[in-house]
Design an enzyme around this catalytic site. Structure first.
Site, PDB file in Angstrom:
ATOM      1  N   ARG A 405       0.799  -1.222   0.000  1.00 17.10           N
ATOM      2  CA  ARG A 405       0.000   0.000   0.000  1.00 17.10           C
ATOM      3  C   ARG A 405       0.832   1.274   0.000  1.00 17.10           C
ATOM      4  NH1 ARG A 405      -3.578  -3.472   3.548  1.00 17.10           N
ATOM      5  NH2 ARG A 405      -5.023  -4.311   1.997  1.00 17.10           N
ATOM      6  N   GLY A 465      -1.764 -10.248   8.883  1.00 20.64           N
ATOM      7  CA  GLY A 465      -1.823 -11.678   9.178  1.00 20.64           C
ATOM      8  C   GLY A 465      -2.843 -12.034  10.238  1.00 20.64           C
ATOM      9  N   GLY A 466      -3.819 -11.151  10.462  1.00 24.81           N
ATOM     10  CA  GLY A 466      -4.796 -11.384  11.522  1.00 24.81           C
ATOM     11  C   GLY A 466      -5.626 -12.632  11.339  1.00 24.81           C
ATOM     12  N   GLU A 467      -5.719 -13.123  10.096  1.00 26.81           N
ATOM     13  CA  GLU A 467      -6.476 -14.352   9.828  1.00 26.81           C
ATOM     14  C   GLU A 467      -5.604 -15.598   9.897  1.00 26.81           C
ATOM     15  OE1 GLU A 467      -8.697 -11.459   9.655  1.00 26.81           O
ATOM     16  OE2 GLU A 467      -7.463 -11.336   7.860  1.00 26.81           O
ATOM     17  N   TRP A 515      -2.038  -3.320  10.259  1.00 24.46           N
ATOM     18  CA  TRP A 515      -1.748  -3.270   8.834  1.00 24.46           C
ATOM     19  C   TRP A 515      -2.163  -1.993   8.115  1.00 24.46           C
ATOM     20  CZ3 TRP A 515      -6.351  -2.782   6.284  1.00 24.46           C
ATOM     21  CH2 TRP A 515      -7.489  -3.379   6.847  1.00 24.46           C
ATOM     22  N   ASP A 576     -14.979 -10.033  12.618  1.00 25.41           N
ATOM     23  CA  ASP A 576     -13.860  -9.567  11.778  1.00 25.41           C
ATOM     24  C   ASP A 576     -13.918  -8.063  11.543  1.00 25.41           C
ATOM     25  OD1 ASP A 576     -11.510  -9.884  10.277  1.00 25.41           O
ATOM     26  OD2 ASP A 576     -12.606 -10.126   8.409  1.00 25.41           O
ATOM     27  N   ASP A 578     -12.097  -5.362  12.048  1.00 25.16           N
ATOM     28  CA  ASP A 578     -10.837  -4.649  12.312  1.00 25.16           C
ATOM     29  C   ASP A 578     -11.110  -3.173  12.560  1.00 25.16           C
ATOM     30  OD1 ASP A 578      -8.356  -6.468  10.807  1.00 25.16           O
ATOM     31  OD2 ASP A 578     -10.444  -6.911  10.292  1.00 25.16           O
TER      32      ASP A 578
END
Length: 807
Positions: A405, A465-467, A515, A576, A578
Site C-alpha cells: 500500500r 496476518g490477523g487471519e 496493517w 472480523d 478490524d
C-alpha cells in the site's frame, strides 16, 4: 542556472558498468514455479548441455536477444554475466521459466527443467567473466582501496557498498568483471568489451550538454529520456528533469565522463592495486551499506511535520501526520473540473490490482507496484527514474493480501515492507538497497502490506496476518541502520497490561494486526495506531474476554513504544471488524470547549470522536445500520447486545463482515468540519465453527454468509461535531480500497470499484465529472503539483494514472 522546464533534485537512477543491458529478473509470482533462487546449475560447464542450450536459445530466444545473445532492438544482451535483477543460476532459471513481469520477456513454461538449465549453461559460456571468476590478481587490494577512496578520486563518482558518489556506475559487484577488462576500462574509459571478448570503441557513460531557451545551461549524464522528456544527472549528483520543448540546443558527447590519464597519475603499481581491490567486490553488501552515514539532504522530518507549508507535495501515506487525506491546492475548482484529462499513465503489471498510495517529494513520485517493486517517477510526465524489484525470499503458500500500500521517505531513503515480512531501505537517488531487516516469519502468517510512517529518526511499521493466528505487534526501526528500537505487543503476554483479557493461552494466537498506517501529533509527541481483529476471527468463545488490544486505537510514546492510553471499539469481536481505519487528528470546539480530537469511522458501523489527549469518548454514533451495540457506558465502553455474537447456527448482524467502511481513505476538511467516508450499509450471517490452528494457515473460526438484500454502498459527508450525515451519494458497487480526497476549493474526488474516478461538490454531494479508467480501482486519489500544475493521481487495475487540466 537551470532554465524553465528543468527541475533540479538529488535523485538519480542506477547506471550500468558497461552499456550492455540485461533483462533477466528474479520475479517470484504466486502460482509460478518457485525453484530456490540460490540453486546451482546441475549442468554447469558441461559441453553437451551448452550445445543443447545454444540450440534451444536459437529456436526460442535469438529472435529478441540476437545471435550470441549480443542483443538487438527487441531485447537486451544476455552475455555479460552481470544480471540487473539477480545473477545466480537459480534466478536466471526462474526468469526463463516464469518470464519477467512488466517487460516483454514472456514465460517459457513449456521448457523442461533440463532445457532451462541448458539455456543457463549456454548463457554462462558466452560470459567472458565467468571463465575468469576465480582468477588471481596481482596487486595490493588494501592499498587499492585507499587509492579508490583517496587520492585516485574514484569515489567522487563511483559507489561501493553505499560509500562514494552516484554519478558513475555502482562498483559493488565489480569483481565479476575480468581483471583485464577492468584495467582496460581505467586506461581507456571509452573502450568497452563486447560479449565475445573483442574490444571496440563504444560510448561510455557520456555527457549531454543542453542550453535552455531562457539561457540556462545544464550538463550531465543521461539517465532516461523519451520523445518529450530528458533526465540528466550533473556531476554533483543532482537530477534535472527537463522538458525538451524548453531546450534550445542539445549536444551529446559520446565520451565517458570518467577522465583518462590514470596510468600517468597512479603508475603501474597503483593501477594494479585498484584492480586488485575491485576484484574483491563480489556483490552489494548490505552489512556495509547499512553502516554508511546518511546523506544530510532530501526530505527531513521537519518538512514532514510542517507539510501544510508545501501542499505541492504528498509526503506521507495520508498526506500529513494528521490523517486528513486533504489537499489545499486550489487550481482545480468546481468551475473547471469538467476539463480534467488524463495526462500520463504507467503500467505496473502484477498478479493483483494496485492498492498503493504514491508519495510526491519535489517533483519525484515514489510508489509501490506489485509486492517487492518500488518506482521513482517524474511526477509531471510519469517517465521512470528508477525501479527496484526484490524477489520474495520465502513464500507462504497460504499468504493472503498480495498487495503493497505504499512507501515512506526520509532524507535520501525510501522505506517499504515485503510480503515475506521484511523492512527494506533504498537509496532514494538510485533505488539501490541500503539495508534490510527481517521483521517476522512469513511462514507463521506474517506479512507487511502497510505504508511505513516516519516519526523523527524512526520508521514505524506494522504487520498483517490477523487471519493466520499471528500475535500482533507494532515496531519502530532506526532509519539509518535498520535496527529495531522498540516493539509494542498488541496482544499482551504474561506480565503485560491487558494480558488477563485473554482466556487461557488464546493470546498466543490472538491476532490484532497493525496493517494500516497510523497518525502522529507532533505537539503532543504521541503516535496513534489502530489494530485489527482478534483471532480466530469469529470464535469469541475460545478467547473469552475483551481481547486487548484488538479492535482498538493505541496512543503510544514514539520514542519508547510505551502505551499512554487505549480505547477499544469492539471488545471480544466475533465479526472480523478490524479497527484498521484512518485516525484523523482535528482540533474543534465541542460543547463550547476547544478540544484535541481523534476521529474515526469504524468498521463496526460507528463514527467515533475521542479526546486524543486521554482517550475519552466524546461521541459515538452509527453512520450505517448496526444491531450489536445499544449505547455506551459512562467510561465509553460499548453496551454490547448479547445476541449479536456469531453462533454455530449463524446470526444475522449489521454491519457486514467488510464493515460500515474499511481501509479506503476518508477525507477531512478543516474549514467545514466535514468528514467524507465511503460506506457499505448491510447485514451478514456470522457462523461460528471450530478451527484447528496450523502455523501459517488461515485460522478463521467460522465464516460469513449473505443475509437478505445486498449491501448499499455510497459516500457520506458526516458533521464531526454531531455525527449527523449531511449528504449521501449512492454508488453501484462497494469497495475495500477505493477512497476519497477533498480539496480546499469545494471538490471531492472519489474512486469507485467499477473503475470511475468522479468529482463531487463537497458541500452538497452534487455530481460534477467522471472518468472511466477501464479497470477496478482499489486505491484512493491524491493530489500534488509540479511547476504550478495540479495533478490528481490514482491507480486503476495495474495502471497508475495522473490527471490535470489541459495546457
Amino acid at each position: 542556472m537551470v532554465g524553465q522546464g528543468a527541475r533540479p533534485t538529488i535523485i538519480g537512477r542506477m547506471p550500468r558498468l558497461f552499456p550492455i543491458a540485461l533483462c533477466l529478473s528474479s520475479a517470484l509470482l504466486l502460482g509460478q514455479e518457485h525453484t530456490p533462487q540460490n540453486e546451482k546449475n546441475p549442468l554447469a560447464g558441461q559441453p553437451q548441455a551448452i550445445e543443447a542450450g545454444k540450440k534451444t536459445f536459437g529456436q526460442a530466444c535469438q529472435a529478441c536477444h540476437g545471435g550470441d545473445a549480443a542483443g538487438s532492438q527487441r531485447g537486451p544482451a544476455l552475455a555479460t554475466g552481470v544480471f540487473r535483477h539477480g545473477s545466480k543460476d537459480g534466478e536466471i532459471f526462474l526468469n526463463i521459466r516464469n518470464g519477467i513481469t512488466g517487460t516483454q520477456m514472456p514465460p517459457f513454461p513449456g521448457f523442461t527443467t533440463e532445457q532451462g538449465w541448458q539455456v543457463v549453461s549456454y548463457l554462462r559460456s558466452l560470459n567472458v567473466s565467468s571463465a575468469k571468476s576465480g582468477e588471481t590478481v596481482e596487486g595490493d587490494a588494501v592499498a587499492g582501496q585507499k587509492l579508490f577512496f583517496g587520492t585516485a578520486g574514484c569515489a567522487g563518482c563511483h559507489e561501493v557498498n553505499g560509500r562514494g558518489g552516484i554519478v558513475g556506475p555502482d562498483l559493488s559487484a565489480a569483481g565479476a568483471t575480468p581483471a583485464d577488462a577492468l584495467m582496460q576500462k581505467i586506461l581507456d574509459p571509452n573502450t568497452s568489451p563486447n560479449p565475445r571478448g573483442r574490444r571496440d570503441r563504444r560510448a561510455g557513460i557520456g555527457v549531454v550538454h543542453v542550453t535552455m531557451k531562457d539561457g540556462g545551461k545544464v550538463a550531465g549524464v543521461r539517465r532516461n529520456e523519451d520523445t518529450y522528456s530528458l533526465q540528466l544527472m550533473d556531476v554533483a549528483g543532482r537530477l534535472h528533469l527537463l522538458e525538451k520543448q524548453s531546450i534550445a540546443v542539445r549536444r551529446d558527447d559520446p565520451n565517458s565522463l570518467m577522465p583518462a590519464g590514470y596510468s600517468q597519475r597512479l603508475g603501474a603499481a597503483g593501477m594494479q592495486n585498484i584492480v586488485a581491490y575491485l576484484k574483491t567486490l563480489n556483490s552489494r553488501d548490505l552489512a556495509q551499506t547499512s553502516q554508511v552515514a546518511v546523506v544530510p539532504s532530501g526530505l527531513t522530518y521537519e518538512r514532514i511535520r510542517n507539510s501544510a507549508a508545501e501542499p505541492q507535495n504528498w509526503l506521507t501515506y495520508w498526506g500529513d501526520y494528521q490523517g486528513k487525506h486533504f489537499t489545499r491546492l486550489d487550481q482545480l475548482t468546481t468551475a473547471n473540473v469538467k476539463g480534467l484529462q488524463a495526462r500520463w499513465a504507467v503500467q505496473m503489471p502484477g498478479d493483483s490490482i494496485l492498492q498503493s498510495t504514491p508519495l510526491v517529494v519535489d517533483g519525484i513520485m515514489y510508489t509501490a507496484g506489485m509486492p517487492g517493486q518500488v518506482f521513482a517517477l517524474d511526477a509531471k510526465t510519469g517517465l521512470q527514474i528508477w525501479k527496484y524489484q526484490r524477489p520474495q525470499k520465502a513464500l507462504n503458500t497460504f499468504e493472503s493480501n498480495r498487495f503493497n500500500r505504499g512507501v515512506a521517505v526520509l532524507g535520501n531513503r525510501v522505506f517499504f515492507g515485503t510480503l515475506d515480512a521484511a523492512l527494506v531501505a533504498l537509496d532514494a537517488r538510485t533505488g539501490r538497497p541500503v539495508w534490510e531487516t527481517q521483521v517476522a516469519n512469513t511462514m507463521e502468517g506474517y506479512s507487511i502490506t502497510v505504508s511505513p510512517l516516519v516519526v523523527k529518526d524512526k520508521i514505524i511499521v506494522g504487520v498483517a496476518g490477523g487471519e493466520h493466528g499471528i500475535r500482533g505487534f507494532l515496531d519502530a526501526y532506526d532509519a539509518a541502520t535498520g535496527k529495531r528500537v522498540w516493539r509494542f505487543n498488541t496482544v499482551p503476554g504474561p506480565g503485560e497490561f491487558g494480558h488477563e483479557s485473554w482466556k487461557g493461552d488464546s493470546w498466543k494466537l490472538g491476532g490484532a494486526p497493525t496493517w494500516l498506517t497510523g497518525s502522529y501529533d507532533a505537539g503532543l509527541d504521541t503516535l496513534y495506531w489502530a489494530t485489527g481483529n482478534p483471532g480466530p476471527d469469529m470464535d469469541g468463545e475460545i478467547r473469552k474476554g475483551d481481547n486487548l488490544f484488538s479492535c482498538s486505537v493505541l496512543a503510544l510514546d514514539p520514542n519508547t513504544g510505551k502505551r499512554k492510553w487505549h480505547y477499544q471499539f469492539t471488545p471480544n469481536d466475533s465479526h472480523d471488524w478490524d479497527a484498521n481505519q484512518d485516525l484523523i487528528l482535528a482540533d474543534r470546539v465541542i460543547d463550547g470547549q476547544p478540544r484535541k480530537l481523534l476521529l474515526q469511522a469504524n468498521r463496526n458501523g460507528f463514527f467515533y470522536v475521542l479526546d486524543r489527549t486521554n482517550g475519552k469518548l466524546l461521541l459515538g454514533k452509527n453512520y450505517v445500520r448496526q444491531t450489536w451495540n445499544q449505547g455506551f457506558e459512562a467510561d465509553g465502553r460499548p453496551k454490547v447486545i448479547a445476541e449479536s455474537d456469531s453462533t454455530p447456527e449463524g446470526r444475522v448482524v449489521y454491519p457486514t463482515l467488510v464493515g460500515g467502511t474499511n481501509w479506503q481513505s476518508p477525507s477531512y476538511d478543516t474549514s467545514s468540519g466535514l468528514m467524507y467516508v465511503v460506506y457499505n450499509d448491510g447485514a451478514q450471517r456470522f457462523i461460528r465453527e471450530k478451527s484447528t490452528y496450523e502455523p501459517g494457515k488461515a485460522y478463521w473460526g467460522g465464516r460469513a454468509m449473505p443475509a437478505g438484500e445486498p449491501p448499499i454502498p455510497g459516500i457520506k459527508a458526516i458533521d464531526t461535531a454531531t455525527g449527523a450525515v449531511k449528504w449521501d451519494y449512492k454508488l453501484s458497487q462497494g469497495s475495500l480500497g477505493a477512497g476519497v480526497l477533498a480539496t480546499s476549493t469545494g471538490l471531492l474526488f472519489a474512486s469507485t470499484a467499477e473503475g470511475n474516478l468522479i468529482a463531487l461538490e463537497s458541500k452538497t454531494g452534487k455530481f460534477l465529472w467522471r472518468m472511466q479508467t477501464g479497470a477496478a480501482i482499489g486505491s484512493s486519489p491524491i493530489s500534488y503539483s509540479v511547476d504550478g500544475k495540479q495533478f490528481i493521481a490514482v491507480s486503476a487495475g495495474q495502471v497508475l494514472y495522473s490527471f490535470a487540466l489541459p495546457e
